[in-house]
Design an enzyme around this catalytic site. Structure first.
Site, short mmCIF file in Angstrom:
data_model
loop_
_atom_site.label_atom_id
_atom_site.label_comp_id
_atom_site.label_asym_id
_atom_site.label_seq_id
_atom_site.Cartn_x
_atom_site.Cartn_y
_atom_site.Cartn_z
N GLY A 148 0.87 -1.17 0.00
CA GLY A 148 0.00 0.00 0.00
C GLY A 148 0.90 1.21 0.00
O GLY A 148 1.78 1.33 -0.85
N GLU A 149 0.73 2.06 0.97
CA GLU A 149 1.56 3.25 1.10
C GLU A 149 2.08 3.29 2.54
O GLU A 149 1.30 3.45 3.48
CB GLU A 149 0.71 4.48 0.78
CG GLU A 149 1.44 5.79 0.85
CD GLU A 149 2.66 5.83 -0.06
OE1 GLU A 149 2.57 5.39 -1.21
OE2 GLU A 149 3.72 6.28 0.41
N CYS B 24 6.12 -5.34 0.45
CA CYS B 24 6.25 -4.01 -0.16
C CYS B 24 6.14 -2.90 0.90
O CYS B 24 7.02 -2.79 1.74
CB CYS B 24 5.25 -3.87 -1.30
SG CYS B 24 5.77 -2.65 -2.52
N ARG C 159 12.93 3.22 -0.35
CA ARG C 159 11.59 3.27 -0.95
C ARG C 159 11.67 3.67 -2.42
O ARG C 159 12.57 4.38 -2.83
CB ARG C 159 10.72 4.29 -0.21
CG ARG C 159 10.40 3.89 1.21
CD ARG C 159 9.56 4.95 1.88
NE ARG C 159 8.29 5.14 1.17
CZ ARG C 159 7.52 6.22 1.34
NH1 ARG C 159 7.88 7.18 2.16
NH2 ARG C 159 6.39 6.31 0.69
N ILE D 168 5.58 -3.32 -7.58
CA ILE D 168 4.77 -2.12 -7.84
C ILE D 168 5.32 -0.98 -6.98
O ILE D 168 5.22 -1.02 -5.75
CB ILE D 168 3.28 -2.37 -7.48
CG1 ILE D 168 2.73 -3.57 -8.26
CG2 ILE D 168 2.45 -1.11 -7.77
CD1 ILE D 168 1.38 -4.06 -7.78
N ARG D 169 5.93 -0.01 -7.61
CA ARG D 169 6.60 1.09 -6.88
C ARG D 169 7.36 0.52 -5.68
O ARG D 169 7.20 0.95 -4.54
CB ARG D 169 5.58 2.15 -6.44
CG ARG D 169 5.01 2.94 -7.62
CD ARG D 169 4.15 4.12 -7.17
NE ARG D 169 3.10 3.71 -6.27
CZ ARG D 169 3.01 4.06 -4.98
NH1 ARG D 169 3.91 4.85 -4.46
NH2 ARG D 169 2.02 3.63 -4.25
N HIS E 82 4.91 -8.58 -4.37
CA HIS E 82 3.54 -8.87 -3.91
C HIS E 82 3.13 -10.32 -4.20
O HIS E 82 2.40 -10.56 -5.18
CB HIS E 82 2.55 -7.95 -4.63
CG HIS E 82 2.61 -6.53 -4.21
ND1 HIS E 82 1.84 -6.02 -3.19
CD2 HIS E 82 3.34 -5.49 -4.68
CE1 HIS E 82 2.09 -4.73 -3.05
NE2 HIS E 82 3.00 -4.38 -3.93
N GLU F 146 0.86 -11.98 -3.00
CA GLU F 146 -0.60 -12.14 -2.90
C GLU F 146 -1.30 -11.85 -4.23
O GLU F 146 -2.49 -12.08 -4.36
CB GLU F 146 -1.16 -11.23 -1.78
CG GLU F 146 -1.18 -9.74 -2.06
CD GLU F 146 0.18 -9.06 -1.99
OE1 GLU F 146 1.21 -9.76 -1.82
OE2 GLU F 146 0.23 -7.83 -2.12
N1 GLN Z 1 5.86 2.93 -2.77
C1 GLN Z 1 5.13 2.48 -1.61
C2 GLN Z 1 5.77 3.00 -0.33
O1 GLN Z 1 6.78 3.59 -0.38
C3 GLN Z 1 5.08 0.96 -1.58
C4 GLN Z 1 4.31 0.44 -2.78
C5 GLN Z 1 3.62 -0.87 -2.56
O2 GLN Z 1 3.37 -1.29 -1.42
N2 GLN Z 1 3.23 -1.49 -3.64
O3 GLN Z 1 5.23 2.82 0.72
#
Ligand code: GLN
Length: 192
Positions: free
Chosen positions: A46-47, A77, A103, A137-138, A174, A176
């Site tokens: 997530g974030e 992540c 990050r 993903i990021r 990820h 999942e």
């Molecule tokens: N870029 C997000 C962060 O820095 C992590 C991205 C993700 O969980 N897919 O928290």
């Protein structure tokens, strides 16, 4: 066995589906008392700044740290970032796992990519031979791990994307999202 998934923000529902497919009892965790009786916890992607802020606002930082003293915790992540000790900037971190994380390490242009990872521990634990198809993903990278931590997976250029320290597990990617439940099985194998 009952596994919780921190459900403040991010893709917790996908972890719950994966755990259920393995026949494991699950619980969404938003409050400290929902940690009671759990054998392990997954912190989803997530974030990480949002997860940290909500965990602080909900009074979860102390209870999560206490939980991690005894029980297995896996961060995927953003969850791996939140689990770590150091991200070279100020944001709420559990600091449970002695890894340093960077990050958004793959830059803005390449926000997402996929890679096949050769993970011998995973193959051994699940008695399989296929590479693990990983979705980033990021994603963060794990810049360094402590002496007592084990590197589970790296990209072909050597950057670390999965590590384990005792009952803590961190993945940049990820598991999942791919329908391959072997990483979830591996996490369950860490629970005694
Ligand atoms: N870029 C997000 C962060 O820095 C992590 C991205 C993700 O969980 N897919 O928290």
């Amino acid at each position: 066995m009952k596994i919780g998934v921190l459900a403040l923000q991010g893709d917790f529902a996908e972890h719950i589906i994966m755990l259920k497919s393995l026949g494991v009892e699950t619980a969404e965790v938003r409050l400290a008392e929902q940690l009671d009786g759990l054998n392990g916890l997954i912190i989803p992607g997530g974030e990480s700044t949002t997860i940290g802020k909500l965990a602080t606002d909900f009074g979860l930082m102390g209870p999560l740290r206490q939980f991690g003293q005894r029980q297995a915790v896996w961060g995927t992540c953003a969850g791996a970032i939140f689990l770590s000790k150091d991200v070279s900037r100020e944001q709420p971190l559990l600091g449970l796992m002695d890894i340093k994380v960077a990050r958004n390490a793959f830059g803005r242009q390449v926000d997402s990519f996929e890679a096949d990872l050769d993970i011998s521990e995973l193959k051994q634990a699940t008695g399989t031979d296929e590479a693990f198809h990983a979705v980033f993903i990021r994603a963060p990278i794990i810049e360094s791990v402590s002496a007592d931590a084990k590197i589970l997976a790296s990209l072909s250029d050597g950057r670390i994307v999965a590590a384990q320290q005792g009952h803590f597990l961190a993945t940049s990617f990820h598991p999942e999202l791919t329908g391959d439940s072997r990483f979830h099985q591996y996490f369950l194998s860490l629970i005694d």
